[in-house]
Design a protein around this motif. Structure first.
Motif, PDB file in Angstrom:
ATOM      1  N   MET A   1      -5.684  30.019  20.936  1.00 25.04           N
ATOM      2  CA  MET A   1      -6.211  30.719  19.775  1.00 25.04           C
ATOM      3  C   MET A   1      -6.121  29.767  18.576  1.00 25.04           C
ATOM      4  SD  MET A   1      -7.315  33.542  20.893  1.00 25.04           S
ATOM      5  CE  MET A   1      -7.594  34.560  19.447  1.00 25.04           C
ATOM      6  N   PRO A   2      -6.751  30.110  17.445  1.00 31.48           N
ATOM      7  CA  PRO A   2      -6.759  29.184  16.304  1.00 31.48           C
ATOM      8  C   PRO A   2      -5.380  28.696  15.897  1.00 31.48           C
ATOM      9  CG  PRO A   2      -8.266  30.998  15.887  1.00 31.48           C
ATOM     10  CD  PRO A   2      -7.543  31.318  17.169  1.00 31.48           C
ATOM     11  N   TRP A   3      -4.408  29.593  15.815  1.00 32.70           N
ATOM     12  CA  TRP A   3      -3.066  29.198  15.365  1.00 32.70           C
ATOM     13  C   TRP A   3      -2.382  28.271  16.364  1.00 32.70           C
ATOM     14  CZ3 TRP A   3      -5.112  34.029  15.354  1.00 32.70           C
ATOM     15  CH2 TRP A   3      -4.910  34.801  16.499  1.00 32.70           C
ATOM     16  N   ASP A   4      -2.742  28.388  17.659  1.00 33.03           N
ATOM     17  CA  ASP A   4      -2.216  27.452  18.663  1.00 33.03           C
ATOM     18  C   ASP A   4      -2.758  26.052  18.402  1.00 33.03           C
ATOM     19  OD1 ASP A   4      -0.978  29.592  20.125  1.00 33.03           O
ATOM     20  OD2 ASP A   4      -2.903  29.989  21.121  1.00 33.03           O
ATOM     21  N   ARG A   5      -4.070  25.974  18.137  1.00 32.38           N
ATOM     22  CA  ARG A   5      -4.697  24.673  17.868  1.00 32.38           C
ATOM     23  C   ARG A   5      -4.152  24.074  16.575  1.00 32.38           C
ATOM     24  NH1 ARG A   5      -8.907  27.847  19.937  1.00 32.38           N
ATOM     25  NH2 ARG A   5      -9.743  28.339  17.879  1.00 32.38           N
ATOM     26  N   MET A   6      -3.976  24.911  15.552  1.00 31.32           N
ATOM     27  CA  MET A   6      -3.438  24.421  14.277  1.00 31.32           C
ATOM     28  C   MET A   6      -2.038  23.849  14.478  1.00 31.32           C
ATOM     29  SD  MET A   6      -4.511  27.452  11.673  1.00 31.32           S
ATOM     30  CE  MET A   6      -6.116  28.212  11.796  1.00 31.32           C
ATOM     31  N   ALA A   7      -1.212  24.535  15.237  1.00 27.60           N
ATOM     32  CA  ALA A   7       0.172  24.109  15.462  1.00 27.60           C
ATOM     33  C   ALA A   7       0.240  22.786  16.223  1.00 27.60           C
ATOM     34  CB  ALA A   7       0.944  25.188  16.217  1.00 27.60           C
ATOM     35  N   HIS A   8      -0.804  22.444  16.923  1.00 26.64           N
ATOM     36  CA  HIS A   8      -0.852  21.168  17.651  1.00 26.64           C
ATOM     37  C   HIS A   8      -0.915  19.977  16.680  1.00 26.64           C
ATOM     38  CE1 HIS A   8      -1.633  18.704  21.200  1.00 26.64           C
ATOM     39  NE2 HIS A   8      -2.551  18.087  20.495  1.00 26.64           N
ATOM     40  N   PHE A   9      -1.447  20.210  15.479  1.00 20.46           N
ATOM     41  CA  PHE A   9      -1.649  19.118  14.516  1.00 20.46           C
ATOM     42  C   PHE A   9      -0.768  19.215  13.278  1.00 20.46           C
ATOM     43  CE2 PHE A   9      -5.559  19.414  16.970  1.00 20.46           C
ATOM     44  CZ  PHE A   9      -5.659  18.109  17.418  1.00 20.46           C
ATOM     45  N   GLY A  10       0.120  20.190  13.245  1.00 22.82           N
ATOM     46  CA  GLY A  10       1.014  20.339  12.101  1.00 22.82           C
ATOM     47  C   GLY A  10       1.638  21.715  12.107  1.00 22.82           C
ATOM     48  N   GLN A  11       2.207  22.087  10.979  1.00 23.46           N
ATOM     49  CA  GLN A  11       2.858  23.391  10.867  1.00 23.46           C
ATOM     50  C   GLN A  11       2.181  24.198   9.786  1.00 23.46           C
ATOM     51  OE1 GLN A  11       6.964  23.522  11.202  1.00 23.46           O
ATOM     52  NE2 GLN A  11       7.079  25.693  10.733  1.00 23.46           N
ATOM     53  N   TRP A  12       1.597  25.315  10.198  1.00 20.60           N
ATOM     54  CA  TRP A  12       0.980  26.197   9.220  1.00 20.60           C
ATOM     55  C   TRP A  12       1.992  27.252   8.811  1.00 20.60           C
ATOM     56  CZ3 TRP A  12       0.329  31.379  10.449  1.00 20.60           C
ATOM     57  CH2 TRP A  12       0.410  31.715  11.800  1.00 20.60           C
ATOM     58  N   SER A  13       1.825  27.782   7.607  1.00 21.71           N
ATOM     59  CA  SER A  13       2.703  28.837   7.123  1.00 21.71           C
ATOM     60  C   SER A  13       1.870  29.869   6.386  1.00 21.71           C
ATOM     61  CB  SER A  13       3.774  28.247   6.203  1.00 21.71           C
ATOM     62  OG  SER A  13       3.187  27.599   5.093  1.00 21.71           O
ATOM     63  N   GLY A  14       2.470  31.036   6.184  1.00 19.13           N
ATOM     64  CA  GLY A  14       1.736  32.132   5.561  1.00 19.13           C
ATOM     65  C   GLY A  14       0.766  32.710   6.557  1.00 19.13           C
ATOM     66  N   ARG A  15      -0.433  32.903   6.140  1.00 22.44           N
ATOM     67  CA  ARG A  15      -1.488  33.419   7.027  1.00 22.44           C
ATOM     68  C   ARG A  15      -2.347  32.275   7.524  1.00 22.44           C
ATOM     69  NH1 ARG A  15      -5.305  36.771   4.540  1.00 22.44           N
ATOM     70  NH2 ARG A  15      -6.054  37.153   6.644  1.00 22.44           N
ATOM     71  N   ALA A  16      -3.018  32.521   8.638  1.00 20.15           N
ATOM     72  CA  ALA A  16      -3.972  31.556   9.190  1.00 20.15           C
ATOM     73  C   ALA A  16      -5.202  32.322   9.644  1.00 20.15           C
ATOM     74  CB  ALA A  16      -3.355  30.787  10.350  1.00 20.15           C
ATOM     75  N   GLY A  17      -6.343  31.665   9.597  1.00 21.91           N
ATOM     76  CA  GLY A  17      -7.581  32.313  10.016  1.00 21.91           C
ATOM     77  C   GLY A  17      -8.619  31.286  10.410  1.00 21.91           C
ATOM     78  N   GLU A  18      -9.714  31.783  10.946  1.00 23.34           N
ATOM     79  CA  GLU A  18     -10.785  30.886  11.399  1.00 23.34           C
ATOM     80  C   GLU A  18     -12.130  31.572  11.230  1.00 23.34           C
ATOM     81  OE1 GLU A  18     -10.603  28.001  14.965  1.00 23.34           O
ATOM     82  OE2 GLU A  18     -11.400  29.883  15.793  1.00 23.34           O
ATOM     83  N   ASN A  19     -13.099  30.838  10.726  1.00 26.08           N
ATOM     84  CA  ASN A  19     -14.494  31.266  10.687  1.00 26.08           C
ATOM     85  C   ASN A  19     -15.282  30.340  11.589  1.00 26.08           C
ATOM     86  OD1 ASN A  19     -13.946  33.200   8.753  1.00 26.08           O
ATOM     87  ND2 ASN A  19     -15.045  32.187   7.094  1.00 26.08           N
ATOM     88  N   ILE A  20     -16.259  30.903  12.287  1.00 30.89           N
ATOM     89  CA  ILE A  20     -17.149  30.108  13.124  1.00 30.89           C
ATOM     90  C   ILE A  20     -18.580  30.508  12.802  1.00 30.89           C
ATOM     91  CG2 ILE A  20     -17.834  29.471  15.463  1.00 30.89           C
ATOM     92  CD1 ILE A  20     -15.029  30.308  16.408  1.00 30.89           C
ATOM     93  N   PHE A  21     -19.432  29.508  12.606  1.00 26.42           N
ATOM     94  CA  PHE A  21     -20.857  29.734  12.405  1.00 26.42           C
ATOM     95  C   PHE A  21     -21.607  29.004  13.512  1.00 26.42           C
ATOM     96  CE2 PHE A  21     -25.028  28.515  11.013  1.00 26.42           C
ATOM     97  CZ  PHE A  21     -25.535  29.727  10.579  1.00 26.42           C
ATOM     98  N   TYR A  22     -22.574  29.678  14.101  1.00 24.95           N
ATOM     99  CA  TYR A  22     -23.406  29.090  15.152  1.00 24.95           C
ATOM    100  C   TYR A  22     -24.833  28.988  14.647  1.00 24.95           C
ATOM    101  CZ  TYR A  22     -19.520  30.851  17.973  1.00 24.95           C
ATOM    102  OH  TYR A  22     -18.281  31.128  18.471  1.00 24.95           O
ATOM    103  N   GLY A  23     -25.434  27.821  14.775  1.00 23.72           N
ATOM    104  CA  GLY A  23     -26.836  27.651  14.417  1.00 23.72           C
ATOM    105  C   GLY A  23     -27.070  26.432  13.554  1.00 23.72           C
ATOM    106  N   ASN A  24     -28.330  26.128  13.361  1.00 25.05           N
ATOM    107  CA  ASN A  24     -28.743  24.963  12.586  1.00 25.05           C
ATOM    108  C   ASN A  24     -29.037  25.374  11.148  1.00 25.05           C
ATOM    109  OD1 ASN A  24     -28.839  22.895  14.653  1.00 25.05           O
ATOM    110  ND2 ASN A  24     -30.497  24.100  15.545  1.00 25.05           N
TER     111      ASN A  24
END
Length: 178
Positions: A87-110
């Motif tokens: 999940m997003p927070w798993d991927r974020m934790a791979h590259f550092g330490q997040w704190s507070g809230r975390a979220g993700e937006n995804i847009f598909y298309g050109n």
């Protein structure tokens, strides 16, 4: 493109009244799922919004976003869950330490950077307007953005957000990979 998307996010956050005018002009005559109603709701939201501080760009969050682009883009996947179940927070934790809230937006298309951000603010067809809420959350101070190919929709743009983020010691995925 990632920096352009970040700049658009920050323009919307720091000057929501100006961004309301941008959306009204660019989306005139819009005929999406909800049509003009979604556009007018977004414009009204922005007109009432107070300016927020800009989001700081994070290499770690950008690498997290790029990891998801490179994971689901080639297969044409959708959603926040990666092919390995991350999940997003798993991927974020791979590259550092997040704190507070975390979220993700995804847009598909050109679309260009402005078109991507406008679509996420209007959030046509999305109950609760979660993408808009992420963009204008006072809890988020850092972002990372990645953009790349998507087998089904042509392009994908992933934006990861965190309240705080301390860059990790792992090498980040090279953003030039795309």
């Amino acid at each position: 493109m990632a920096l352009q998307v970040r700049d658009e996010l920050n323009l919307a956050r720091t000057n929501p009244q100006q961004y309301a005018q941008i959306i009204a002009a660019r989306m005139a005559g819009y005929h999406g799922i909800e049509g003009e109603k979604a556009v007018q709701e977004a414009v009204h939201f922005l007109e009432k919004s107070r300016p927020l501080p800009p989001l700081a760009m994070s290499d770690g969050l950008s690498s997290s976003a790029l990891t998801h682009v490179l994971d689901i883009g080639p297969s044409g996947g959708r959603g926040h869950r990666g092919s390995g179940g991350t999940m997003p927070w798993d991927r974020m934790a791979h590259f550092g330490q997040w704190s507070g809230r975390a979220g993700e937006n995804i847009f598909y298309g050109n679309r260009d950077a402005r078109g991507i951000v406008i679509a996420l603010i209007v959030d046509d067809g999305e109950r609760g307007r979660g993408h808009r809420k992420n963009i204008f959350s006072t809890d988020f101070h850092f972002t990372g953005v990645a953009y790349g190919p998507h087998a089904t929709f042509g392009k994908i743009c992933v934006m990861d957000f965190a309240g705080g983020f301390v860059e990790g010691s792992r090498p980040s995925t090279p953003l030039a990979a795309l």
